[in-house]
Design a protein around this motif. Structure first.
Motif, PDB file in Angstrom:
ATOM      1  N   MET A  32      10.420 -12.526 -12.521  1.00 39.57           N
ATOM      2  CA  MET A  32      11.645 -11.741 -12.380  1.00 39.57           C
ATOM      3  C   MET A  32      11.488 -10.546 -11.425  1.00 39.57           C
ATOM      4  O   MET A  32      11.805  -9.393 -11.768  1.00 39.57           O
ATOM      5  N   PRO A  33      10.981 -10.807 -10.215  1.00 37.92           N
ATOM      6  CA  PRO A  33      10.889  -9.706  -9.239  1.00 37.92           C
ATOM      7  C   PRO A  33      12.280  -9.327  -8.724  1.00 37.92           C
ATOM      8  O   PRO A  33      13.219 -10.128  -8.784  1.00 37.92           O
ATOM      9  N   GLN A  34      12.398  -8.119  -8.210  1.00 33.99           N
ATOM     10  CA  GLN A  34      13.680  -7.709  -7.627  1.00 33.99           C
ATOM     11  C   GLN A  34      14.002  -8.540  -6.391  1.00 33.99           C
ATOM     12  O   GLN A  34      15.168  -8.831  -6.115  1.00 33.99           O
ATOM     13  N   LYS A  35      12.930  -8.929  -5.688  1.00 32.69           N
ATOM     14  CA  LYS A  35      13.090  -9.761  -4.494  1.00 32.69           C
ATOM     15  C   LYS A  35      11.875 -10.668  -4.390  1.00 32.69           C
ATOM     16  O   LYS A  35      10.759 -10.265  -4.726  1.00 32.69           O
ATOM     17  N   LEU A  36      12.103 -11.906  -3.936  1.00 33.88           N
ATOM     18  CA  LEU A  36      11.007 -12.862  -3.793  1.00 33.88           C
ATOM     19  C   LEU A  36      10.910 -13.293  -2.328  1.00 33.88           C
ATOM     20  O   LEU A  36      11.856 -13.886  -1.783  1.00 33.88           O
ATOM     21  N   ASP A  37       9.779 -12.995  -1.685  1.00 29.71           N
ATOM     22  CA  ASP A  37       9.546 -13.366  -0.293  1.00 29.71           C
ATOM     23  C   ASP A  37       8.415 -14.399  -0.220  1.00 29.71           C
ATOM     24  O   ASP A  37       7.311 -14.154  -0.713  1.00 29.71           O
ATOM     25  N   VAL A  38       8.716 -15.512   0.426  1.00 34.05           N
ATOM     26  CA  VAL A  38       7.762 -16.619   0.527  1.00 34.05           C
ATOM     27  C   VAL A  38       7.510 -16.931   1.997  1.00 34.05           C
ATOM     28  O   VAL A  38       8.452 -17.005   2.794  1.00 34.05           O
ATOM     29  N   MET A  56       1.875 -12.693   9.583  1.00 31.05           N
ATOM     30  CA  MET A  56       1.172 -12.444   8.324  1.00 31.05           C
ATOM     31  C   MET A  56       1.363 -11.020   7.811  1.00 31.05           C
ATOM     32  O   MET A  56       1.425 -10.787   6.598  1.00 31.05           O
ATOM     33  N   GLN A  57       1.466 -10.066   8.728  1.00 31.94           N
ATOM     34  CA  GLN A  57       1.567  -8.665   8.302  1.00 31.94           C
ATOM     35  C   GLN A  57       2.976  -8.085   8.444  1.00 31.94           C
ATOM     36  O   GLN A  57       3.197  -6.902   8.227  1.00 31.94           O
ATOM     37  N   ARG A  58       3.949  -8.969   8.716  1.00 29.89           N
ATOM     38  CA  ARG A  58       5.310  -8.466   8.933  1.00 29.89           C
ATOM     39  C   ARG A  58       5.993  -8.070   7.630  1.00 29.89           C
ATOM     40  O   ARG A  58       6.729  -7.075   7.582  1.00 29.89           O
ATOM     41  N   TYR A  59       5.815  -8.865   6.563  1.00 30.54           N
ATOM     42  CA  TYR A  59       6.449  -8.572   5.273  1.00 30.54           C
ATOM     43  C   TYR A  59       5.399  -8.618   4.163  1.00 30.54           C
ATOM     44  O   TYR A  59       4.322  -9.197   4.329  1.00 30.54           O
ATOM     45  N   ALA A  60       5.759  -8.028   3.036  1.00 29.56           N
ATOM     46  CA  ALA A  60       4.882  -8.068   1.861  1.00 29.56           C
ATOM     47  C   ALA A  60       5.220  -9.337   1.073  1.00 29.56           C
ATOM     48  O   ALA A  60       5.980  -9.312   0.105  1.00 29.56           O
ATOM     49  N   TYR A  61       4.653 -10.448   1.515  1.00 29.53           N
ATOM     50  CA  TYR A  61       4.989 -11.745   0.911  1.00 29.53           C
ATOM     51  C   TYR A  61       4.431 -11.846  -0.511  1.00 29.53           C
ATOM     52  O   TYR A  61       3.269 -11.510  -0.774  1.00 29.53           O
ATOM     53  N   ASP A  62       5.253 -12.372  -1.399  1.00 29.32           N
ATOM     54  CA  ASP A  62       4.811 -12.623  -2.775  1.00 29.32           C
ATOM     55  C   ASP A  62       4.045 -13.937  -2.880  1.00 29.32           C
ATOM     56  O   ASP A  62       3.112 -14.056  -3.684  1.00 29.32           O
ATOM     57  N   ALA A 111      -8.219 -14.724   6.680  1.00 27.68           N
ATOM     58  CA  ALA A 111      -7.438 -14.094   7.753  1.00 27.68           C
ATOM     59  C   ALA A 111      -6.201 -13.404   7.189  1.00 27.68           C
ATOM     60  O   ALA A 111      -5.861 -12.269   7.583  1.00 27.68           O
ATOM     61  N   TYR A 112      -5.539 -14.068   6.252  1.00 24.41           N
ATOM     62  CA  TYR A 112      -4.351 -13.457   5.650  1.00 24.41           C
ATOM     63  C   TYR A 112      -4.727 -12.195   4.874  1.00 24.41           C
ATOM     64  O   TYR A 112      -4.041 -11.164   4.943  1.00 24.41           O
ATOM     65  N   ASN A 113      -5.842 -12.285   4.133  1.00 18.92           N
ATOM     66  CA  ASN A 113      -6.212 -11.162   3.273  1.00 18.92           C
ATOM     67  C   ASN A 113      -6.594  -9.897   4.045  1.00 18.92           C
ATOM     68  O   ASN A 113      -6.528  -8.796   3.485  1.00 18.92           O
ATOM     69  N   ALA A 172       1.119  -7.039   1.430  1.00 15.93           N
ATOM     70  CA  ALA A 172       1.375  -7.090  -0.014  1.00 15.93           C
ATOM     71  C   ALA A 172       0.163  -6.642  -0.819  1.00 15.93           C
ATOM     72  O   ALA A 172      -0.979  -6.893  -0.438  1.00 15.93           O
ATOM     73  N   ALA A 173       0.439  -5.987  -1.946  1.00  8.47           N
ATOM     74  CA  ALA A 173      -0.638  -5.601  -2.864  1.00  8.47           C
ATOM     75  C   ALA A 173      -1.160  -6.823  -3.615  1.00  8.47           C
ATOM     76  O   ALA A 173      -2.327  -6.885  -3.987  1.00  8.47           O
ATOM     77  N   ARG A 174      -0.309  -7.780  -3.835  1.00 12.05           N
ATOM     78  CA  ARG A 174      -0.695  -9.009  -4.537  1.00 12.05           C
ATOM     79  C   ARG A 174       0.029 -10.202  -3.887  1.00 12.05           C
ATOM     80  O   ARG A 174       1.190 -10.083  -3.504  1.00 12.05           O
ATOM     81  N   THR A 175      -0.678 -11.298  -3.764  1.00 12.59           N
ATOM     82  CA  THR A 175      -0.085 -12.509  -3.186  1.00 12.59           C
ATOM     83  C   THR A 175      -0.571 -13.726  -3.959  1.00 12.59           C
ATOM     84  O   THR A 175      -1.765 -13.833  -4.274  1.00 12.59           O
TER      85      THR A 175
END
Length: 392
Positions: free
Chosen positions: A122-128, A204-210, A237-239, A244-247
């Protein structure tokens, strides 16, 4: 004189008597000796014969015993040899199996195990984010229809697209900073091409992807040796670039080509291609720790088993890419059931999408919508089996 004559006659009589006595003694004694000699000879002969026969029997028995022992020894030796040979064969088979297992482990890169973060609830927004190719576009294309039908406005699905791109090419593009990608977004508003000619590190670094979804090039999806070490290096490479703080990491399982595809010969037929893809995904899951699988390949196989749904060249528009309507809707349902439904606590049964025109091949409507949803949900429930309930 008379006295002398008398003495002579007495002497003569004594001599005769002595001679007669000797004669009688000889007559009486001689046969007895002969008989005794004969008896002794017979007895000796009989004893010798019996002794010889006994010795002969003993020799025969000894020979028989020796032969029996030799036969038993030979049988025992043969049995021992067979047992030893069987044991050696079994040992060789076990040894070969162990060697093969060691070789397989040795051939697989040591990429370590990922402790995958659970999906957000139940996040406020979900980015994939999809790091993929045209199959990623096919998986995402019908999502706006579902979001509009269920009034979901806080989910964005981004696709980093390069046609026919494998994980090896993604990795090399990252290292070389190649501007070879198109960047798409799918949400309630529809599909949007956001930018062309971008690098993978920029996206990869444009948004805080969930959630970040990886995917292999379809022709190589059934060959696990093409996955590593590129997948583990893409995760690294992504990490080092993420915002995002968590992915949570997920993997999109692609579908098998149709039986008319020229490249299907690599896997013999669509069923074998799908089975190889499933095997590769299992190995990927065990080696990488990515435990969230979007089972598009199994959903397609489910739909192909239902006569009403198996349209347009086995649910493909060109033998490779999925059908524009029923096919893309099926993939969107599979993605939704795997990622969106558990995050947003929404049910796929709420969707009432009508996708495509009446004249379109595979239009989604009240007749086939529930069947397509079933195929997706059953694939998520069991990724490695074609369900008997797909047509219900």
């Amino acid at each position: 004189m008379k006295h002398i004559l008398l003495m002579f006659m007495l002497s003569l009589l004594c001599l005769q008597a002595t001679a007669q006595t000797k004669k009688i003694a000889q007559v009486k004694t001689s046969p007895t000796i002969i008989r005794k000699t004969m008896v002794i000879t017979k007895t000796k002969t009989s004893s010798t014969a019996k002794s010889g026969a006994a010795q002969s029997n003993k020799n025969a028995q000894s020979s028989k015993t020796t032969t029996t022992k030799s036969t038993s020894a030979a049988k025992s030796t043969t049995a021992t040899a067979k047992s030893s040979a069987a044991a050696a064969t079994k040992k060789d088979a076990v040894s070969k199996k162990e060697d093969d297992a060691k070789k397989e482990v040795a051939q697989q890169p040591s990429c370590g195990y990922l402790c995958n973060t659970p999906l957000p609830y139940m996040p406020q927004k979900l980015d994939v984010l999809f790091i993929g190719n045209s199959f990623s576009l096919d998986t995402s294309a019908a999502l706006p229809e579902l979001f509009r039908s269920m009034n979901i406005s806080n989910v964005n699905v981004y696709v980093l697209y390069r046609g026919g791109c494998s994980m090896k090419q993604h990795y090399e593009s990252f290292k070389n900073e190649e501007k070879v990608y198109d960047f798409y977004r799918y949400n309630q508003s529809g599909e949007q091409l956001m930018e062309r000619g971008v690098t993978i590190s920029d996206v990869m670094q444009r948004y805080a992807y969930d959630v970040v979804v990886f995917q292999q090039y379809s022709l190589e999806s059934g060959d696990y040796t093409t996955y590593e070490p590129y997948l583990s290096r893409l995760i690294q490479a992504y990490n080092i670039t993420k915002q995002a703080a968590r992915t949570t990491f997920a993997f999109n399982e692609t579908w098998a080509y149709s039986s008319t595809n020229k490249n299907i010969a690599k896997y013999k037929n669509p069923t074998m291609m799908w089975k190889n893809i499933c095997t590769s995904v299992k190995k990927m899951k065990a080696a990488s720790g990515i435990d969230i699988i979007i089972p598009c390949g199994t959903a397609v196989q489910n739909a192909r088993s239902v006569e009403l749904l198996n349209v347009d060249n086995e649910l493909t528009r060109d033998g490779t890419h999925i059908n524009y309507y029923a096919g893309r809707y099926l993939l969107a349902c599979t993605f939704f059931e795997t990622i969106v439904a558990p995050c947003m606590n929404r049910s796929l049964r709420d969707d009432r999408t009508v996708f495509g025109k009446v004249t379109d091949v595979g239009q989604v409507n009240d007749e086939n919508r529930r069947l397509l949803q079933n195929c997706a949900r059953l694939a998520v429930a069991n990724n490695y089996e074609i369900s008997e309930f797909a047509g219900q």
